[in-house]
Design a protein around this motif. Structure first.
Motif, mmCIF file in Angstrom:
data_model
loop_
_atom_site.group_PDB
_atom_site.id
_atom_site.type_symbol
_atom_site.label_atom_id
_atom_site.label_comp_id
_atom_site.label_asym_id
_atom_site.label_seq_id
_atom_site.Cartn_x
_atom_site.Cartn_y
_atom_site.Cartn_z
ATOM 1 N N PRO A 1 0.936 -1.185 0.446
ATOM 2 C CA PRO A 1 -0.097 -0.018 -0.022
ATOM 3 C C PRO A 1 0.680 1.362 0.242
ATOM 4 O O PRO A 1 0.958 2.474 -0.534
ATOM 5 N N THR A 2 2.011 1.149 0.599
ATOM 6 C CA THR A 2 3.216 2.560 0.694
ATOM 7 C C THR A 2 4.083 1.731 0.356
ATOM 8 O O THR A 2 4.615 0.567 0.375
ATOM 9 N N LEU A 3 5.205 2.843 -0.345
ATOM 10 C CA LEU A 3 6.584 2.992 -0.125
ATOM 11 C C LEU A 3 7.259 2.417 0.675
ATOM 12 O O LEU A 3 8.186 0.889 0.664
ATOM 13 N N GLY A 4 6.739 2.547 2.194
ATOM 14 C CA GLY A 4 8.065 2.315 2.367
ATOM 15 C C GLY A 4 6.939 0.689 3.666
ATOM 16 O O GLY A 4 7.907 0.534 3.846
ATOM 17 N N ALA A 5 5.969 0.402 2.937
ATOM 18 C CA ALA A 5 5.352 -0.968 2.996
ATOM 19 C C ALA A 5 6.671 -1.535 2.522
ATOM 20 O O ALA A 5 6.902 -3.016 2.673
ATOM 21 N N SER A 6 7.387 -0.980 0.463
ATOM 22 C CA SER A 6 7.932 -2.405 0.555
ATOM 23 C C SER A 6 9.130 -1.902 0.852
ATOM 24 O O SER A 6 9.844 -3.158 0.906
ATOM 25 N N ILE A 7 9.977 -1.467 1.051
ATOM 26 C CA ILE A 7 11.219 -1.270 2.032
ATOM 27 C C ILE A 7 11.078 -2.143 2.835
ATOM 28 O O ILE A 7 12.250 -3.132 3.541
ATOM 29 N N GLU A 8 9.957 -1.766 3.301
ATOM 30 C CA GLU A 8 9.841 -2.847 5.366
ATOM 31 C C GLU A 8 10.439 -4.385 4.454
ATOM 32 O O GLU A 8 11.106 -5.004 5.461
ATOM 33 N N ARG A 9 9.271 -4.429 3.755
ATOM 34 C CA ARG A 9 9.485 -6.297 4.023
ATOM 35 C C ARG A 9 11.275 -6.481 2.948
ATOM 36 O O ARG A 9 11.527 -7.671 3.339
ATOM 37 N N VAL A 10 11.702 -5.742 2.406
ATOM 38 C CA VAL A 10 13.175 -5.877 1.728
ATOM 39 C C VAL A 10 14.040 -6.461 3.587
ATOM 40 O O VAL A 10 14.619 -6.610 3.114
ATOM 41 N N ARG A 11 13.901 -5.165 4.502
ATOM 42 C CA ARG A 11 14.294 -5.349 5.568
ATOM 43 C C ARG A 11 14.135 -6.552 5.599
ATOM 44 O O ARG A 11 15.711 -6.639 6.057
ATOM 45 N N VAL A 12 13.110 -6.559 6.335
ATOM 46 C CA VAL A 12 12.625 -7.939 6.953
ATOM 47 C C VAL A 12 13.391 -9.385 6.406
ATOM 48 O O VAL A 12 13.974 -9.793 6.878
ATOM 49 N N MET A 13 13.556 -9.139 5.028
ATOM 50 C CA MET A 13 14.049 -10.049 4.952
ATOM 51 C C MET A 13 16.276 -10.396 4.763
ATOM 52 O O MET A 13 16.586 -11.342 5.263
ATOM 53 N N ARG A 14 16.360 -9.726 5.023
ATOM 54 C CA ARG A 14 17.829 -8.707 4.263
ATOM 55 C C ARG A 14 18.000 -9.515 5.800
ATOM 56 O O ARG A 14 19.038 -9.869 6.362
ATOM 57 N N GLU A 15 17.378 -8.429 6.653
ATOM 58 C CA GLU A 15 17.784 -9.298 8.598
ATOM 59 C C GLU A 15 17.801 -10.348 8.515
ATOM 60 O O GLU A 15 18.550 -11.134 9.701
ATOM 61 N N ALA A 16 16.736 -11.749 8.066
ATOM 62 C CA ALA A 16 16.098 -12.797 8.509
ATOM 63 C C ALA A 16 17.159 -14.058 8.075
ATOM 64 O O ALA A 16 17.696 -14.421 8.860
ATOM 65 N N ILE A 17 17.569 -13.023 6.225
ATOM 66 C CA ILE A 17 18.991 -14.281 6.311
ATOM 67 C C ILE A 17 20.268 -13.700 6.037
ATOM 68 O O ILE A 17 21.585 -14.608 6.215
ATOM 69 N N GLY A 18 20.560 -12.454 6.399
ATOM 70 C CA GLY A 18 21.521 -12.012 6.776
ATOM 71 C C GLY A 18 22.336 -11.737 5.297
ATOM 72 O O GLY A 18 22.032 -11.960 4.585
ATOM 73 N N PRO A 19 23.815 -11.745 5.726
ATOM 74 C CA PRO A 19 24.647 -10.217 4.496
ATOM 75 C C PRO A 19 25.381 -12.018 3.558
ATOM 76 O O PRO A 19 25.698 -10.879 2.399
ATOM 77 N N ASP A 20 25.142 -12.756 3.892
ATOM 78 C CA ASP A 20 25.886 -13.376 3.483
ATOM 79 C C ASP A 20 24.810 -14.514 1.370
ATOM 80 O O ASP A 20 25.241 -15.198 1.294
ATOM 81 N N VAL A 21 23.990 -13.931 1.496
ATOM 82 C CA VAL A 21 22.544 -14.537 0.908
ATOM 83 C C VAL A 21 22.486 -13.732 0.009
ATOM 84 O O VAL A 21 22.285 -12.727 0.341
ATOM 85 N N ASP A 22 22.490 -13.973 -1.506
ATOM 86 C CA ASP A 22 21.819 -13.182 -2.522
ATOM 87 C C ASP A 22 20.882 -13.530 -2.113
ATOM 88 O O ASP A 22 19.815 -13.845 -2.577
ATOM 89 N N LEU A 23 20.708 -11.706 -2.662
ATOM 90 C CA LEU A 23 19.163 -11.425 -2.164
ATOM 91 C C LEU A 23 18.150 -10.767 -3.116
ATOM 92 O O LEU A 23 19.274 -9.534 -3.596
ATOM 93 N N MET A 24 17.442 -10.958 -4.183
ATOM 94 C CA MET A 24 17.266 -10.550 -5.934
ATOM 95 C C MET A 24 15.634 -9.931 -5.101
ATOM 96 O O MET A 24 14.683 -10.945 -4.294
#
Length: 345
Positions: free
Chosen positions: A155-178
């Protein structure tokens, strides 16, 4: 060697994904058209196509037609004609490999015996943040070192950013995320969100805006440090010339069925190499593993396991990589029990 018989089928399978765990099974279905080219030497070449939707019966009829170009009339080069041509082309390459006793990958160059692959279809738009936070680590624990999520309908651009943040923090820095947008953003939205998610180091941002807005994609690619991937929606080889000449993308994604088969796929891969760009695949990993492994600019294979149930055995998944089958052709055989179970025409 002569082709002595042709067998086509329409299959309807559940629209599930074994990478999705802990959610209700979907109630919708997918339809595929399979092709078997039999020869007077007892060999059988396999082909597969889909994207027909409600036009799947017409797609089957097109595959049945021996002279595809003539039958297409003025409807080519895109759509049903190209999808049908792809199945025939794939089956012919399978036969060539069997006759020569080489894998398709070896015929095309055989550069590597395995390639990186990324988990796809497991981190979709309807999935909650809580599900994403659990699913990412689960895929990582399965051995995947690359995975793709979807954004774009929040619904908002902020929500899109939050999805990416959650994924990156969940998988850590060493997994490639598309992250796949599936053409849902405007050019300005893509640039704004793209800049705000750059700290999360996406491996690529996919189809951020309309697939044939070549100048718009070029604006996005120029504005962002994150690589832009696109190409899956294009039919034939000509649109890729436009993408490359306009510097619209950083990563070339080729769909084997929409481009017109292996013969055309390799032409686009060559164009991408001339522009010093990597190539990635879209869907059907059991075929694409041969192609990505064969070329010097092959980057990774999309592991979307929609079609794997149709075969007796599929390429092995080991430590986040797909192993190229060493058997002649594609090294594939249709599971006859699966064909019988899912055939509707």
């Amino acid at each position: 060697m002569k082709i002595t018989h042709v067998t086509t089928r329409v299959l309807r399978t559940p629209a599930d994904n074994p990478l999705v765990v802990g959610l209700p099974a979907p109630t919708d279905t997918r339809e595929f058209v399979t092709l078997e080219l039999g020869t007077d030497q007892g060999l059988v070449g396999l082909g597969l196509t889909f994207f027909g939707g409600a036009l799947t019966p017409a797609l089957k009829a097109a595959v049945d037609t021996a002279k595809c170009r003539r039958a297409a009339g003025g409807s080519g080069p895109g759509g049903i004609f190209t999808l049908a041509l792809s199945a025939v082309d794939i089956a012919c390459w399978d036969l060539k490999g069997q006759v020569l006793g080489q894998s398709v990958s070896a015929l095309l160059g055989g550069l590597r015996d395995r390639v990186p692959t990324y988990a796809s279809g497991a981190l979709m738009r309807p999935h909650s943040l809580d599900y994403l936070a659990k699913a990412g680590p689960r895929l990582r624990d399965m051995g995947f070192r690359q995975m793709k999520m979807q954004c774009g309908s929040e619904p908002t651009l902020g929500a899109s950013i939050e999805r990416v943040r959650v994924m990156r923090e969940a998988i850590g820095p060493d997994v490639d995320l598309m992250c796949d947008i599936n053409q849902l953003w405007s050019v300005n939205q893509a640039i704004e969100v793209g800049r705000r998610i750059e700290p999360y180091q996406l491996f690529w941002l996919e189809d951020p805006t309309t697939h044939d807005d070549y100048p718009g994609l070029a604006r996005i690619a120029d504005a962002l440090g994150t690589p832009i991937a696109a190409g899956e929606y294009h039919y034939g080889i000509v649109p890729f010339r436009h993408l490359l000449e306009a510097r619209s993308i950083d990563i070339v994604m080729i769909d084997l069925l929409r481009v017109g088969g292996i013969t055309q796929w390799m032409k686009v891969a060559g164009m991408a190499e001339a522009f010093n760009l990597p190539v990635v695949s879209h869907l059907i990993p059991e075929f694409h593993v041969h192609l990505v492994a064969a070329i010097p600019n092959g980057l990774t294979v999309e592991y979307m396991p929609w079609t794997l149930r149709l075969f007796e055995e599929t390429p092995a998944l080991q430590h986040g990589q797909l192993v190229v089958p060493a058997k002649p052709g594609f090294g594939l055989a249709f599971d006859q029990a699966a064909l019988k179970r899912y055939q509707i025409a």
